[in-house]
Write an enzyme that holds these catalytic residues in place. Structure first.
Site, PDB file in Angstrom:
ATOM      1  CB  CYS A  85      -0.743  -0.163   1.489  1.00  0.00           C
ATOM      2  SG  CYS A  85      -1.882  -1.385   0.802  1.00  0.00           S
ATOM      3  CG  HIS A 334      -6.333   2.221  -0.146  1.00  0.00           C
ATOM      4  ND1 HIS A 334      -5.364   2.383  -0.636  1.00  0.00           N
ATOM      5  CD2 HIS A 334      -6.040   1.002   1.122  1.00  0.00           C
ATOM      6  CE1 HIS A 334      -4.329   1.561   0.219  1.00  0.00           C
ATOM      7  NE2 HIS A 334      -4.489   1.128   0.567  1.00  0.00           N
TER       8      HIS A 334
END
Lengths: 387, 387
Positions: A85, A334
């Site tokens: 991430c 996201h």
């Protein structure tokens, strides 16, 4: 080292872009960033692209080359970087270093990901590629599961309450309503969070960021390419990166991620500033509890006080420690590889004085991007160039 | 820029490592490289890991963080880089630049891949992630298919014969016999190549590199960390990277890859040397015909003469243009992300005078790593430090 400026921004909305591949969104965001920078695209000496799971979910790699070619820049070095991430933040740091080290006068950092075409099961499996699958993955752990454990540990250590954690979701979901790039903004109350669908106890649906598609891009240049054509330039004061233990058995506790602590220390040292000097923060709120842990790890408040700060409204756009006025991952979504560059986008708009949830007088901003089980982290510190 | 030296090498064999994940092999290779460099591992300031399809084939990403942690180095920046088959070369360049720019005194470049646990169908699909799957992939093209087309174009343009192309396989397979890291060396004759199983006309099985597992690692340092403890140091004269058209419709012909031409020009310029100055070459012979095209693109001989040079034995270890004395991808195998670092390993051993197929008096060597449909490329030029 050469001083580095951010002179162009581009972003797609974060949300659903059906039947689209990550590099297509990346090209769109990069074109916008190049147009805003007002430089000849041929000035770009190197491209770094942050992406996490395009191979797994889309069967498409070599995104950096595809984006370079799509921009008419085939020939220049084009590299995909991956750190789960934190991939977007890593792309930004590498682009900054390309200019800082003098090997080119302008570089492009792009983050991109598409996930909504896949089933939730496939996305969950793809995201689990960020775990050590010889250890943590084998236990059946998922990321909601991990952050559920983090929440329980934080509550046990500091008495952090469901109401305090819910305050993060309420703030970020509301912030997202004003942000045209955020697709998951919502006017909610704390009890809506507690009443939403259970995911991994105590985490509920409204404690989670959403599966999303999106891309963002920034142009970074040396001072002689700062045109001030479209917008005030922003200077990069720090672009730090770190790593952490690969699995949860390597953590000394679940209330802090060492990668954030290490990387933040490095960033503050590079910039020569302290947490109290920061006017606005975009940090990695993949879950509501993550914002609390991250903000403490960054030194924005003492350990154990993150919940209290959120519940008291101190982290809202008008508070003394404004966090995620963009809506953060909770309201923007996201799209993994895009997130770190999206954070840079948001903070630069703040420093330009052009954010939909503007923090009054913001001159110094910070971004924080965290990957996996705290295995990768970037922290950047940006400043208005006229400051 | 700080001068950069290669002071430590490590490699697993390239071949089959059953039930192993790429980072496990990477850690093994990195430990060997660190031991050889004779420095405190804590001197390593940054790690770059080249890998292509671990997510797709193994469900495991964040390899750079896993390797950093496995080496006891959690904390430092750890980045996976990807540019299809050029991923290893890209990792090397980024590690070199980390030291060259002065941001650390030592860095580690690791390449790793495991592929043999998957079926050939799954490997073919994974490798096709290196194509533009909105265009080339949709036509049903595979990499053997692409290089079959390249062969036909080269034969049409220059009269390159099956016998000439087979000479490449014969040389590399025989070279591999002496190399302990190569698992596919074989004593063959040209007619064995033509008689092997058809893959994608005119490519036969012995024209192809093999699906492999493996890892390689190099330590690069500034001059003050050169210990000369275990081996003569080698200086990095150039570490160049480039990109090329993303799809074959972007190529002006199929007898040359522009990414190689561009990147080689950049490398020779950085090093201030010419192709004729190079004593030994490790280049990207994913197929026998690729060695011919690559060697012409690198300027090692005039266009159209690659076949003749091979057939006349000029590219053997005792020839005037020694190419792939390691056995190349054809005999070592091609664990994709590891290949570029494996090439550095082989050339450094040549420059140390320690290669099993030693080129007499080699002082200047070149590596060439090519990804996808010519979408990514690296060329490095290395020199004996006492030269």
């Amino acid at each position: 080292m050469t001083e580095v400026y951010i002179t162009g921004l581009g972003s797609t909305t974060f949300g659903r872009h059906a039947d689209t591949l990550p590099h297509q969104l990346g090209i769109r965001a990069a074109r916008a960033a190049l147009a805003e920078a007002g430089i000849d695209p041929a000035e770009i000496g190197e491209i770094f692209v942050g992406n996490f799971v395009s191979g797994v979910l889309c069967g498409q790699e070599v995104l950096a080359g595809l984006i370079a070619d799509g921009l008419g820049l085939a020939g220049i070095p084009a590299t995909k970087v991956e750190g789960a991430c934190a991939s977007g933040g890593i792309a930004f740091r590498n682009a900054v270093l390309a200019v800082a080290s003098g090997r080119c006068r302008a570089a492009l950092a792009v983050g991109c990901e598409t996930m909504t075409n896949a089933t939730t099961d496939r996305v969950t499996a793809a995201l689990n590629c960020a775990m050590d699958n010889l250890t943590d993955g084998r236990t059946g752990l998922t990321y909601p599961g991990l952050f559920g454990l983090v929440w329980q540990a934080h509550a046990h250590a500091y008495g952090t309450s469901r109401d305090q954690v819910a305050a993060v979701s309420v703030k970020n979901k509301r912030n997202g309503l004003a942000n045209p790039l955020a697709s998951m903004g919502r006017m909610i109350e704390r009890e809506d969070v507690a009443g939403s669908a259970p995911i991994a106890d105590p985490i509920r649906l409204l404690d989670c960021c959403g599966i999303s598609d999106g891309a963002a891009a920034v142009v970074v240049t040396a001072s002689d390419l700062v045109t001030h054509a479209a917008a005030p330039a922003v200077r990069v004061r720090a672009a730090a990166q770190g790593s952490g233990p690969a699995r949860i058995s390597g953590l000394t506790g679940l209330t802090s991620f060492p990668a954030t602590v290490t990387t933040a220390r490095r960033a503050f040292e590079q910039a020569g500033v302290a947490p109290a000097d920061i006017d606005v923060v975009e940090l990695h709120d993949c879950f509501s509890i993550a914002e609390i842990v991250d903000s403490e790890d960054l030194g924005l408040m003492p350990a154990g006080h993150g919940g209290g700060y959120a519940a008291e409204g101190r982290t809202g756009p008008g508070g003394d420690v404004p966090i995620n006025p963009s809506g953060g991952l909770l309201a923007k979504g996201h799209p993994v590889g895009a997130t770190g560059i999206g954070q840079i986008y948001e903070v630069v708009q703040q420093l330009r004085g052009r954010h939909p949830n503007q923090v009054a007088g913001a001159r110094l901003g910070l971004t924080h991007n965290l990957g996996g089980t705290g295995i990768a982290c970037t922290v950047s510190i940006l400043e208005r160039a006229d400051a």
